[in-house]
Structures are given as structure tokens and as C-alpha cells.
Design an enzyme around this catalytic site. Structure first.
Site, PDB file in Angstrom:
ATOM      1  N   GLY A  84      -8.537  -4.644  -0.552  1.00  0.00           N
ATOM      2  CA  GLY A  84      -7.998  -5.687  -1.421  1.00  0.00           C
ATOM      3  C   GLY A  84      -7.125  -6.691  -0.704  1.00  0.00           C
TER       4      GLY A  84
ATOM      5  N   GLY B 135       2.088   4.714   2.540  1.00  0.00           N
ATOM      6  CA  GLY B 135       2.258   5.100   3.923  1.00  0.00           C
ATOM      7  C   GLY B 135       3.673   4.868   4.392  1.00  0.00           C
TER       8      GLY B 135
ATOM      9  N   GLU C  65      -2.739  -2.859  -6.015  1.00  0.00           N
ATOM     10  CA  GLU C  65      -3.969  -2.084  -6.168  1.00  0.00           C
ATOM     11  C   GLU C  65      -3.691  -0.598  -6.087  1.00  0.00           C
ATOM     12  OE1 GLU C  65      -5.743  -2.147  -1.633  1.00  0.00           O
ATOM     13  OE2 GLU C  65      -5.916  -3.941  -2.864  1.00  0.00           O
TER      14      GLU C  65
ATOM     15  N   GLY D 223       0.814  -1.205   0.000  1.00  0.00           N
ATOM     16  CA  GLY D 223       0.000   0.000   0.000  1.00  0.00           C
ATOM     17  C   GLY D 223       0.845   1.252   0.000  1.00  0.00           C
TER      18      GLY D 223
ATOM     19  N   ILE E  46       5.117   2.613   6.500  1.00  0.00           N
ATOM     20  CA  ILE E  46       5.707   1.268   6.493  1.00  0.00           C
ATOM     21  C   ILE E  46       6.047   0.815   5.071  1.00  0.00           C
ATOM     22  CG2 ILE E  46       5.258  -1.169   6.969  1.00  0.00           C
ATOM     23  CD1 ILE E  46       3.912  -0.340   9.563  1.00  0.00           C
TER      24      ILE E  46
END
Length: 436
Positions: free
Chosen positions: A334, A215, A236, A213, A217
Site C-alpha cells: 500500500g 515493526g 492499512e 506499518g 521502526i
């Protein structure tokens, strides 16, 4: 020569909305704020009622979800983003639980009607095509099935390729706006997040195809991948964090089975640098979510490595990524799509990465999930769980083995408490050992 079109003002465009309509709003940075504002102005004047609002995560204001519009708008989103979280938790807005891959099916299979869809696009090219830029997700399905398509033509929308390119003939009403699309600043990892990123990066093989994703991390993981080779992206969403690795040739897609040498995603969110990178770049494909998140497609990539996160994990390895107790925090998204695809991939791997404790110091590794917590991806499919204190391999491990391993990467302040809880659960046969 670019094709011409007639335009109206945002206020004129949203006059097509009537009571009981179902409205789909394009996602993330592509949310057309000028149309949202004009729609809400009509709502303030009580010109309609019971208008259903559908979308995935959107950036920017979402006034239609507030208590002020009770009875005017019915917010039924496919994901709980930050801008609607408080409203959903308070009951002013609502959420439809759905796997991200299936959001497009809600329209294509006529589960939900779509009366009006509001999107942002590039100016048309000489052949009469526009691009939806940073977001395709379920929006293409909405465009295909809507009675009326309203498009904001915005020169700041990057011209992306893939399923994002549509003919002008699919659009009924054009509006012009030159407001810059929403930017998300780069999230810089702190010490804890950096340690998590380092542990995750050590698990990733050369030639792997990544899903992650955006961010702090994910950015920390990407930062520690500089010495890797031939990585690919099938995800995604992606953000600025991938750009340095693409520039250095670390991410080149050379080993991808599908879409070789290309970054594939269903939406992107970041800074103008990211949007400039996407613009007219044939190495990036923004695709329908029914493609990017289809586990059967994902599984065809070799060494598919899905990196996800959780809000809490119990000592059996059960994942909660959707709610904090009974309070909805995000959505299904997802995660299950990619966990399933990676589990079926040759050499594939699933990684769950999270800090060991919350900002308030509460353990995120727990004996039992909070009452009302929504379970996420099946624990049976997870290979690695990572905190700042290390990485543990839980696939194929027994319940007691999982408990011992999970306690070993919990925050030291909570390990004794977790050990006692595990002893009560499993009896005297449970003996806590340090992770080897």
C-alpha cells in the site's frame, strides 16, 4: 440466541477443491491454518493439480508454496511475505504485482476467478452475523465473488466492526476450531531504530492522521509521540504500538475528517492484548482495502502523514522497497496508495524512514539502485527521508541538492564513497557540504 449452523471437519470442507480452482486464503493472523493443512494433505495425495493460491501476506506456515507441491499448487500471491519469500525467489512460487488498493478489484472486476475462499470468523451473533475479525483487505471481495465460502468458526477471533461483519448466509461450509489465532510479538527498537523513531516523531504535527506499518521502526516512532495531541489513525495495518497512545488519549481521532474518533485499518496483527482491544470495540473499524487504501479517501484527512520504509534509496531520491536487485523481498503493498493520498492531503506529508546501513554494513543510500531493483513510490512525492543520522527535506530540491542531503544522513563509513560517485555523476560543480 445465537443462530445455529451445521459443521464439517476441515478434511471434509476442502473436498470441494478441484483441479484448476482459484483459492483465496484470508490474510495475516486470520489465515485458517486447519484448512490450509487439510488442503495440503489432499495435495500430498495428488488428488488435484494446478490449483491457484491467492492471498496477501499471511502468518504461519505456507506449505503450498514449497517445491514439494510443484504442479499441485500454483502460488500467485498479491504480496511476498516472509513465509513464501524463499519460494518466490527460487521460482517455486510466484507473485502478482498489484497496488494493495486494487487487490479487491482483481475479484470484483473478474480479472481473477474465485472458486473457493477460506476465512476465519467469530461465532454468529443472535442476528445471524459473523465478523472476520482482524482482516478484511481483499477477502471480502473474494467472499462476495466466490463459488464456495468455507469459514472456520473460532471463538478466539475478535469481533471487529466495519466491513468485517457479514451475514451467515454468505457462507456455504462451516468448520469449527478453537486454535488461538497467530500472534506477532512486539518488536522492540534497537538504538538505531530508536534514533530513527525520534527523528520521525519530531516531524509529526499535533492533529495529524497517521499511516504506518508494524515493526521496530513504527514502534519507535509511536514511543516518541507521547507528548503529541489529537492524533488519528487511518492506515492499512496497525499493531500493539498504538495501544499506549490510545490509552493516554494521544490518539483520539478528534481531528479526523472521516471516521472521527475511530481507528481505521484493513487488517491488524499483534498480540492477544491487541486482539482483546479490537474485540467488540466500536472505536475500531476494519474496512475493505478498497476504502482504506483509496488515495481519494486518504486525501480527505487533513495533515495525513504517511510513514513508510525502503530497502535502498539512490542519491536522486529514487525509492526501492520491493526487491533486493532481482530478488523479490516484499511487494508493492500500500505504499503508493498512501504516498499518493498524503501528497494530496491538506497539510499532508510523506516520510521515508530506514537505517543508513544493512545488518551487513552495506549502505542503504546508494549511487544507483542494484541492477534489477524495482522502483517504488515516486521520488517526486516524498517530503522527508530519515535515517538514524537525521531527517532531510527533499521535496522541491534539485538533483545535486538531493545528493548532498542524502549523503549527509548516510552512514559515515560510506559518505566519502558516495561523495566521489556524486562528483563523477555531476562533475566539478558538485561540492559536498554538510547538512545544515
Amino acid at each position: 440466541m445465537a443462530k445455529t449452523y451445521s459443521t464439517v471437519t476441515p478434511s471434509e470442507a476442502v473436498k470441494v477443491i478441484k483441479s484448476g480452482d482459484h483459492i483465496h486464503i484470508s490474510s495475516v493472523s486470520a489465515a485458517p491454518q486447519c484448512l490450509i493443512q487439510a488442503m495440503c494433505e489432499r495435495g500430498k495425495n495428488r488428488e488435484f493439480c494446478n490449483v491457484y493460491i491467492h492471498h496477501l501476506h499471511t502468518e504461519g506456515p505456507a506449505p503450498y508454496a514449497s517445491e514439494e507441491f510443484a504442479g499441485v499448487f500454483r502460488h500467485d500471491a498479491f504480496f511476498v511475505g516472509k513465509n513464501v519469500r524463499k519460494a518466490v525467489q527460487s521460482g517455486y512460487a510466484d507473485y502478482i504485482p498489484v497496488n494493495l488498493v486494487d487487490t479487491q478489484k482483481l475479484y470484483r472486476d473478474k480479472v481473477l476467478p474465485c472458486d473457493v475462499v477460506m476465512i476465519q470468523v467469530t461465532p454468529p451473533d443472535e442476528h445471524g452475523f459473523v465478523s472476520m475479525g482482524t482482516s478484511v483487505d481483499a477477502t471480502l471481495a473474494a467472499v462476495e465473488n466466490a463459488h464456495t465460502v468455507i469459514a472456520v468458526v473460532n471463538p478466539n477471533v475478535p469481533r471487529s466492526f466495519g466491513d468485517s461483519v457479514i451475514p451467515m448466509s454468505m457462507i456455504d461450509i462451516f468448520v469449527e476450531d478453537d486454535t488461538p489465532i497467530h500472534e506477532a510479538p512486539i518488536a522492540e527498537p534497537d538504538q538505531v531504530q530508536d534514533a530513527i523513531g525520534r527523528h520521525v516523531a519530531e516531524l509529526i504535527a499535533d492533529g495529524a492522521c497517521l499511516q504506518m506499518g508494524i515493526g521496530a521502526i513504527p514502534n519507535a516512532v509511536l514511543k516518541h509521540l507521547e507528548n503529541h495531541k489529537n492524533l488519528g489513525i487511518h492506515t492499512e495495518m496497525f499493531s500493539d504500538g498504538v495501544l499506549p497512545l490510545i490509552e493516554k488519549g494521544v490518539i483520539n481521532g478528534a481531528n479526523k475528517v472521516l471516521n472521527r474518533s475511530r481507528v481505521v485499518s484493513t487488517f491488524a496483527m499483534g498480540t492477544k492484548k491487541l486482539y482483546d482491544f479490537i474485540d467488540n470495540n466500536a472505536s475500531v473499524r476494519i474496512m475493505d482495502v478498497g476504502y482504506t487504501n483509496d488515495p481519494r479517501i486518504i486525501a480527505q484527512q487533513t495533515k495525513m502523514t504517511a510513514i513508510n520504509s525502503a530497502l535502498e534509496i539512490d542519491i536522486t531520491g529514487q525509492i526501492c522497497a520491493e526487491s533486493i536487485g532481482t530478488k523479490f523481498f516484499s511487494g508493492i503493498g500500500g505504499q503508493l496508495d498512501f504516498v499518493t493520498g498524503a501528497a494530496l492531503s491538506k497539510g499532508g506529508m510523506n516520510i521515508m524512514a530506514m537505517p543508513s546501513a544493512t545488518n551487513k554494513g552495506e549502505s542503504k543510500i546508494v549511487n544507483t539502485l542494484k541492477e534489477g531493483a524495482i522502483g517504488g513510490a515516486p521520488r517526486s512525492m516524498i517530503h522527508w527521508i530519515v535515517t538514524e543520522y537525521g531527517a532531510i527535506y527533499v521535496y522541491g530540491k534539485s538533483l545535486q541538492e538531493r545528493a548532498k542531503l542524502l549523503i549527509s544522513i548516510a552512514h559515515p563509513n560510506h559518505q566519502e564513497e558516495l561523495e566521489k560517485a556524486a562528483f563523477e555523476r555531476y562533475g566539478s560543480h558538485f561540492v559536498y557540504i554538510e547538512k545544515s
